[in-house]
Design a protein around this motif. Sequence first.
Motif, PDB file in Angstrom:
ATOM      1  N   HIS A 104      38.872 -63.178  20.464  1.00  0.00           N
ATOM      2  CA  HIS A 104      38.963 -64.216  19.438  1.00  0.00           C
ATOM      3  C   HIS A 104      37.568 -64.783  19.171  1.00  0.00           C
ATOM      4  O   HIS A 104      36.746 -64.892  20.090  1.00  0.00           O
ATOM      5  N   GLY A 182      40.170 -72.509  10.827  1.00  0.00           N
ATOM      6  CA  GLY A 182      40.238 -73.951  11.039  1.00  0.00           C
ATOM      7  C   GLY A 182      39.463 -74.759  10.016  1.00  0.00           C
ATOM      8  O   GLY A 182      39.235 -75.951  10.207  1.00  0.00           O
ATOM      9  N   SER A 222      43.168 -70.104   8.410  1.00  0.00           N
ATOM     10  CA  SER A 222      43.761 -71.121   7.531  1.00  0.00           C
ATOM     11  C   SER A 222      45.020 -70.656   6.811  1.00  0.00           C
ATOM     12  O   SER A 222      45.279 -71.056   5.671  1.00  0.00           O
TER      13      SER A 222
HETATM   14  O1  G3H Z   1      43.897 -67.378  15.886  1.00  0.00           O
HETATM   15  C1  G3H Z   1      44.013 -68.014  14.842  1.00  0.00           C
HETATM   16  C2  G3H Z   1      42.894 -68.230  13.981  1.00  0.00           C
HETATM   17  O2  G3H Z   1      41.742 -68.571  14.663  1.00  0.00           O
HETATM   18  C3  G3H Z   1      43.159 -69.030  12.758  1.00  0.00           C
HETATM   19  O3  G3H Z   1      43.145 -70.408  12.998  1.00  0.00           O
HETATM   20  P1  G3H Z   1      43.540 -71.401  11.817  1.00  0.00           P
HETATM   21  O4  G3H Z   1      44.862 -70.902  11.274  1.00  0.00           O
HETATM   22  O5  G3H Z   1      43.643 -72.749  12.422  1.00  0.00           O
HETATM   23  O6  G3H Z   1      42.474 -71.275  10.770  1.00  0.00           O
END
Ligand code: G3H
Length: 261
Positions: A104, A182, A222
Amino acid sequence: MASPEARTPLMAGNWKMNLNHLEAIAHVQKLAFGLSDKDFDAVEVAVLPPFTDLRSVQTLVDGDKLKIRYGAQDISAHDDGAYTGEVSGPMLAKLNCTYVVVGHSERRQYHGEAEESCNAKVKAAYRHGLTPILCVGEPLDVRKAGGHIAHTLAQLDGALKDVPAEHVASIVVAYEPVWAIGTGEVATPENAQEVCAAIRGRLAELYDRPLSEGVRVQYGGSVKAGNVAAIMAQPDVDGALVGGAALNAEEFVKIVRFRDQ
Ligand SMILES: O=C[C@H](O)COP(=O)(O)O
């Protein structure tokens, strides 16, 4: 050769460092209450809680015979030994985890993980019957310079070095552009499709076409109920790795039901 329709979409909620084990139980119960057999027939649903929640999630899933799958957010490259703070493949397998996230961007950014470590972790996962969700994707400066595909494919190549086809056939690759994680800034469906198709193309080069057509490639960054349908309409996007929006059970249920959005 598997068609896009033959690849069951995988909606996975990566909780990151959120929800303790009591909150995890309440959250998974809400998901189970919100989802029907029809949903589980159409979409595979997984949660990826912190390590400390896994035993509680396992007990709930087993006890109530839930169709929700679960997995971990990281795995040690080592199977046992003096590696303080790490959690091994055998430990995750003992908890009946299906999935484990590898590489990740937050692990790459804050823990210095790079290709060699991701490669070792992919191999560790397969040694113990766990399916890696391998995360790849470019930071903003690379995207702006037009190097997003080369960057992402180099991460894929590195993580899959010497991993045999019989293993890679079951891998999940998550394309997560770092600038969309995020931030609320979601990649356009075309952005997602371009890179997910390139990932599939590289898998065909590294292995073969039938293998590449069977591998699920997710988009992450996101994703929420309001944008998931357009992303899932892309032929090479087979699911989503959802961060923030997965912490709200109602929202995640809507994401699983992307066809209704
Ligand atoms: O593992 C998930 C991702 O890092 C996406 O995170 P997010 O949906 O908060 O942007």
